[in-house]
Design a protein around this motif. Structure first.
Motif, PDB file in Angstrom:
ATOM      1  N   UNK A 127     -32.556 -22.038  -8.863  1.00 36.98           N
ATOM      2  CA  UNK A 127     -31.570 -22.796  -8.083  1.00 36.98           C
ATOM      3  C   UNK A 127     -32.229 -23.398  -6.857  1.00 36.98           C
ATOM      4  N   UNK A 128     -33.004 -22.611  -6.157  1.00 38.39           N
ATOM      5  CA  UNK A 128     -33.667 -23.085  -4.936  1.00 38.39           C
ATOM      6  C   UNK A 128     -34.658 -24.213  -5.228  1.00 38.39           C
ATOM      7  N   UNK A 129     -35.343 -24.119  -6.350  1.00 44.30           N
ATOM      8  CA  UNK A 129     -36.358 -25.124  -6.679  1.00 44.30           C
ATOM      9  C   UNK A 129     -35.771 -26.389  -7.304  1.00 44.30           C
ATOM     10  N   UNK A 130     -34.711 -26.238  -8.085  1.00 49.70           N
ATOM     11  CA  UNK A 130     -34.237 -27.354  -8.904  1.00 49.70           C
ATOM     12  C   UNK A 130     -32.909 -27.974  -8.445  1.00 49.70           C
ATOM     13  N   UNK A 131     -32.031 -27.189  -7.833  1.00 49.46           N
ATOM     14  CA  UNK A 131     -30.669 -27.668  -7.570  1.00 49.46           C
ATOM     15  C   UNK A 131     -30.304 -27.774  -6.097  1.00 49.46           C
ATOM     16  N   UNK A 132     -30.850 -26.917  -5.262  1.00 50.47           N
ATOM     17  CA  UNK A 132     -30.411 -26.832  -3.864  1.00 50.47           C
ATOM     18  C   UNK A 132     -30.838 -28.062  -3.068  1.00 50.47           C
ATOM     19  N   UNK A 133     -29.934 -28.605  -2.249  1.00 47.23           N
ATOM     20  CA  UNK A 133     -30.272 -29.711  -1.357  1.00 47.23           C
ATOM     21  C   UNK A 133     -29.419 -29.646  -0.092  1.00 47.23           C
ATOM     22  N   UNK A 134     -29.856 -30.361   0.899  1.00 50.10           N
ATOM     23  CA  UNK A 134     -29.146 -30.448   2.175  1.00 50.10           C
ATOM     24  C   UNK A 134     -28.436 -31.780   2.272  1.00 50.10           C
ATOM     25  N   UNK A 135     -27.216 -31.769   2.770  1.00 56.44           N
ATOM     26  CA  UNK A 135     -26.450 -33.002   2.934  1.00 56.44           C
ATOM     27  C   UNK A 135     -26.774 -33.652   4.274  1.00 56.44           C
ATOM     28  N   UNK A 136     -26.865 -34.965   4.261  1.00 54.08           N
ATOM     29  CA  UNK A 136     -27.102 -35.724   5.491  1.00 54.08           C
ATOM     30  C   UNK A 136     -25.755 -35.958   6.181  1.00 54.08           C
ATOM     31  N   UNK A 137     -25.613 -35.435   7.384  1.00 49.95           N
ATOM     32  CA  UNK A 137     -24.368 -35.579   8.143  1.00 49.95           C
ATOM     33  C   UNK A 137     -24.704 -35.939   9.590  1.00 49.95           C
ATOM     34  N   UNK A 138     -23.675 -36.259  10.340  1.00 43.02           N
ATOM     35  CA  UNK A 138     -23.876 -36.585  11.757  1.00 43.02           C
ATOM     36  C   UNK A 138     -24.157 -35.331  12.588  1.00 43.02           C
ATOM     37  N   UNK A 139     -23.813 -34.173  12.048  1.00 42.44           N
ATOM     38  CA  UNK A 139     -24.120 -32.921  12.736  1.00 42.44           C
ATOM     39  C   UNK A 139     -25.523 -32.483  12.311  1.00 42.44           C
ATOM     40  N   UNK A 140     -26.534 -33.047  12.967  1.00 41.61           N
ATOM     41  CA  UNK A 140     -27.918 -32.866  12.537  1.00 41.61           C
ATOM     42  C   UNK A 140     -28.459 -31.468  12.804  1.00 41.61           C
ATOM     43  N   UNK A 141     -27.755 -30.699  13.648  1.00 41.80           N
ATOM     44  CA  UNK A 141     -28.262 -29.378  14.015  1.00 41.80           C
ATOM     45  C   UNK A 141     -27.887 -28.292  12.995  1.00 41.80           C
ATOM     46  N   UNK A 142     -27.000 -28.615  12.078  1.00 42.70           N
ATOM     47  CA  UNK A 142     -26.566 -27.595  11.119  1.00 42.70           C
ATOM     48  C   UNK A 142     -27.030 -27.970   9.717  1.00 42.70           C
ATOM     49  N   UNK A 143     -27.448 -26.971   8.974  1.00 39.06           N
ATOM     50  CA  UNK A 143     -27.844 -27.177   7.587  1.00 39.06           C
ATOM     51  C   UNK A 143     -26.629 -26.970   6.687  1.00 39.06           C
ATOM     52  N   UNK A 144     -26.109 -28.065   6.159  1.00 39.03           N
ATOM     53  CA  UNK A 144     -25.028 -27.994   5.191  1.00 39.03           C
ATOM     54  C   UNK A 144     -25.648 -28.113   3.803  1.00 39.03           C
ATOM     55  N   UNK A 145     -25.598 -27.043   3.038  1.00 42.64           N
ATOM     56  CA  UNK A 145     -26.289 -26.977   1.761  1.00 42.64           C
ATOM     57  C   UNK A 145     -25.318 -27.087   0.589  1.00 42.64           C
ATOM     58  N   UNK A 146     -25.791 -27.716  -0.473  1.00 39.87           N
ATOM     59  CA  UNK A 146     -25.027 -27.873  -1.712  1.00 39.87           C
ATOM     60  C   UNK A 146     -25.989 -27.753  -2.892  1.00 39.87           C
ATOM     61  N   UNK A 147     -25.444 -27.780  -4.086  1.00 42.59           N
ATOM     62  CA  UNK A 147     -26.290 -27.797  -5.286  1.00 42.59           C
ATOM     63  C   UNK A 147     -25.907 -28.991  -6.151  1.00 42.59           C
ATOM     64  N   UNK A 148     -26.912 -29.565  -6.785  1.00 42.93           N
ATOM     65  CA  UNK A 148     -26.707 -30.763  -7.595  1.00 42.93           C
ATOM     66  C   UNK A 148     -26.392 -30.406  -9.042  1.00 42.93           C
ATOM     67  N   UNK A 149     -25.927 -31.397  -9.775  1.00 47.19           N
ATOM     68  CA  UNK A 149     -25.818 -31.319 -11.232  1.00 47.19           C
ATOM     69  C   UNK A 149     -26.986 -32.089 -11.812  1.00 47.19           C
ATOM     70  N   UNK A 150     -27.622 -31.543 -12.835  1.00 48.19           N
ATOM     71  CA  UNK A 150     -28.796 -32.217 -13.404  1.00 48.19           C
ATOM     72  C   UNK A 150     -28.765 -32.117 -14.923  1.00 48.19           C
ATOM     73  N   UNK A 151     -29.571 -32.955 -15.536  1.00 51.36           N
ATOM     74  CA  UNK A 151     -29.854 -32.842 -16.964  1.00 51.36           C
ATOM     75  C   UNK A 151     -31.305 -32.378 -17.092  1.00 51.36           C
ATOM     76  N   UNK A 152     -31.499 -31.302 -17.817  1.00 44.97           N
ATOM     77  CA  UNK A 152     -32.830 -30.750 -17.972  1.00 44.97           C
ATOM     78  C   UNK A 152     -33.526 -31.332 -19.195  1.00 44.97           C
ATOM     79  N   UNK A 153     -34.777 -31.685 -19.009  1.00 44.38           N
ATOM     80  CA  UNK A 153     -35.590 -32.169 -20.119  1.00 44.38           C
ATOM     81  C   UNK A 153     -36.552 -31.077 -20.545  1.00 44.38           C
ATOM     82  N   UNK A 154     -37.054 -31.192 -21.740  1.00 45.33           N
ATOM     83  CA  UNK A 154     -37.983 -30.199 -22.239  1.00 45.33           C
ATOM     84  C   UNK A 154     -39.184 -30.103 -21.305  1.00 45.33           C
ATOM     85  N   UNK A 155     -39.549 -28.868 -20.952  1.00 41.93           N
ATOM     86  CA  UNK A 155     -40.650 -28.669 -20.025  1.00 41.93           C
ATOM     87  C   UNK A 155     -40.214 -28.441 -18.601  1.00 41.93           C
TER      88      UNK A 155
END
Length: 598
Positions: free
Chosen positions: A350-378
């Motif tokens: 999850x940390x390597x493939x899905x986790x990301x930080x959202x860009x917001x006007x509150x730059x001092x706080x880390x607002x984290x979310x996870x993405x949806x992806x399609x996995x390819x072989x490998x």
């Protein structure tokens, strides 16, 4: 004349007082008791089944198990989860109880709507006073809410609910298919938690849980013992073979462990634990064979035990399988490392493939979310979508819980970022309520993320901005869709009374003791109560961008069983339903943890 009137008035008053006193003193206690326990309206006649209705009683197993997998029996030490809270001041206690009572009032408003207009049906229609049978018609809201009644000290309401339980017949339903996952988490979870919270005082709770278990166990009678999750129960009742689906939701398949394990622990019948442990063993086997090793696809082939689908997400259809990895570890008393290892593989992916930080006007706080992806072989990714479902908001609490019990202290900041992300999503909307599905603008880096309005507009438009015309189109899109800064799309603006964000706030508050989380919970509750309250309860709404949004006349049982229960517990004394004493299921049902080393 005047004095005579005064005398007659005094005599009348004395007569009335004496009559009232005698009436109250000599009123038979049985009648007084009956008044205090005023019963709801009778069950509608439509719930009565005809004599030729099919019943599933003692079905013959086609694929019986010859030897059951045993339960672990010697719990090991699990690190402390809850924060060591200092004593609260008198003013703090007064404010907390006032908020708790407001939540309790909202609960009673919705409970009374259900009790008066949909008793023993699955859900009340909170605007019209009708009812819906969404989960086989066995009284989902009633059973799902049993432990909430206990937790909130609503003893009279609990007595009414207990009296009604014998009328529930789990051997038959008008539903063509039984949703195994929903039935287990709502009904079985409700019974088991009520049993645990009352220390077995009411035998009917465990009795009904076992009745349901015996009935639903037939859904596991397939060639590979993987359950048919949308169970054609009438086939089983008539002795016909069933088989698991080639397209089974990951969440449905992998989220039965906690309830079935607790049922085996309480009854001593190993067949339930055996059933879910077989699923876990297959998930463990397939975890390294998927297109993103460590994660499972949103759908799996339960018939052929294949994990080769390409869609990966932590949202709907996947969420609670991940949630149950640390929770099953706790419920099994840390006597096996299987769930720890599965969780660690999952969280690293999850940390390597899905986790990301959202860009917001509150730059001092880390607002984290996870993405949806399609996995390819490998293991490479394709079609990354920075989508946040409300259902994903469970993750902050799950990561926080796991960070404590698995000594992964480095993950606690991630848990807080995920929780804060959902709080931000609530605060960003005009109603103060998060939508069902939204897309956000991702940061280029996790550690440093200055606000870039041009990038936001590009993300809204889905292309680089090379002209004033492009910019104007992006600005028009923002205005037309009602997008707050940082949000680039709202594909589903509804709010369905969901609990996941509040669940994570509760867990993180109990872990950290940070009272700003209580403040966030109170802010969210007030907004939800204001916007969703109806004549007969609280209703899901169609657009969180509109303070006067149209309502959908829908109140699922989790509103009482989860959302309001979590809010109530946030404003309870922190030792009440302690995370060091209970495991809360995906439906917020507290099960007692096994006693073991400390």
């Amino acid at each position: 004349m005047i004095s005579n009137r005064k005398g007659r008035s005094l005599t009348t008053i004395l007569f009335l007082l004496i009559t009232a006193y005698l009436f109250l003193v000599w009123l038979p206690l049985s009648r007084l008791h009956a008044w205090q326990h005023k019963h709801p309206k009778p069950v509608p006649a439509a719930t009565i089944f005809l004599p030729d209705t099919i019943h599933l009683n003692a079905a013959t197993e086609r694929f019986p198990v010859t030897s059951y997998i045993p339960l672990p029996t010697s719990p090991s030490a699990i690190p402390q989860i809850q924060h060591n809270f200092p004593p609260e001041s008198r003013a703090e206690r007064k404010g907390r109880i006032k908020k708790q009572n407001a939540v309790k009032e909202a609960f009673m408003h919705s409970w009374n709507g259900y009790k008066d207009h949909a008793w023993l049906r699955d859900e009340v229609s909170p605007q019209t006073g009708g009812y819906q049978d969404s989960f086989s018609g066995w009284g989902a809201t009633l059973v799902d809410s049993l432990d909430a009644l206990i937790i909130m000290g609503l003893d009279d309401e609990l007595d009414l609910a207990i009296e009604a339980l014998d009328q529930i017949d789990f051997t038959t339903t008008r539903s063509a298919q039984v949703n195994v996952f929903e039935i287990i988490i709502r009904y079985m979870g409700g019974f088991l938690a009520a049993h645990d919270l009352t220390n077995g005082k009411h035998p009917i709770f465990l009795k009904k849980a076992a009745e349901l278990g015996d009935m639903i166990f037939n859904a596991f009678d397939t060639h590979n013992r993987m359950p048919q999750m949308r169970w054609d129960w009438s086939k089983s009742a008539q002795g016909e073979e069933i088989e698991p689906s080639e397209r089974t939701s990951l969440a449905e398949l992998g989220s039965l462990t906690v309830e079935f394990t607790r049922l085996s622990q309480l009854t001593g019948d190993l067949k339930y634990f055996d059933a879910v442990q077989r699923i876990t063993n297959e998930l463990e086997r397939g975890q390294s064979k998927s297109k993103i090793p460590g994660l499972w696809p949103v759908f799996v082939n339960a018939k052929d035990l294949k994990f080769d689908w390409s869609q990966f997400s932590l949202g709907g259809s996947a969420d609670s399988t991940y949630e149950y990895l640390p929770k099953e570890h706790i419920l099994l008393g840390a006597q096996t490392d299987q769930y720890r290892h599965m969780y660690e593989k999952a969280i690293e992916a999850i940390k390597k493939k899905l986790l990301f930080r959202a860009m917001t006007k509150d730059e001092d706080k880390q607002f984290l979310f996870t993405s949806n992806v399609r996995g390819l072989k490998g293991g490479s990714l394709h079609g990354i979508e920075y989508v946040q479902d409300h259902l994903k908001c469970f993750l902050g609490g799950t990561v926080g819980l796991a960070s404590k019990i698995f000594n992964r202290t480095e993950d606690l900041s991630i848990a807080r970022g995920l929780t804060d992300g959902c709080i931000w999503a609530y605060d960003s909307m005009p109603t103060g309520i998060m939508p069902e599905t939204m897309t956000v603008s991702p940061c280029k880096e996790m550690e440093k993320c200055p606000w870039d309005e041009g990038k936001w507009y590009e993300d809204v438009l889905g292309q680089p901005i090379h002209s004033m015309g492009h910019l104007e189109r992006a600005q028009e899109q923002v205005e037309y869709d009602g997008l707050p800064p940082g949000v680039v799309g709202i594909s589903d603006p509804t709010y369905k009374l969901r609990p996941e964000a509040i669940e994570s706030i509760f867990i993180m508050y109990r872990i950290t003791g940070d009272k700003t989380l209580q403040d966030a919970a109170w802010r969210i509750f007030q907004r939800i109560d204001k916007v969703t309250r109806t004549k007969y309860g609280h209703s899901a709404i169609e657009d969180v961008r509109n303070p006067l949004s149209k309502m959908s006349d829908k109140m699922e049982s989790f509103w009482l069983a989860e959302t309001l229960k979590y809010l109530y517990l946030i404003f309870s004394e922190p030792g009440y339903i302690s995370l060091d004493e209970y495991v809360l299921s995906t439906e917020a049902h507290p099960f007692k943890r096994p006693a073991g080393p400390v």
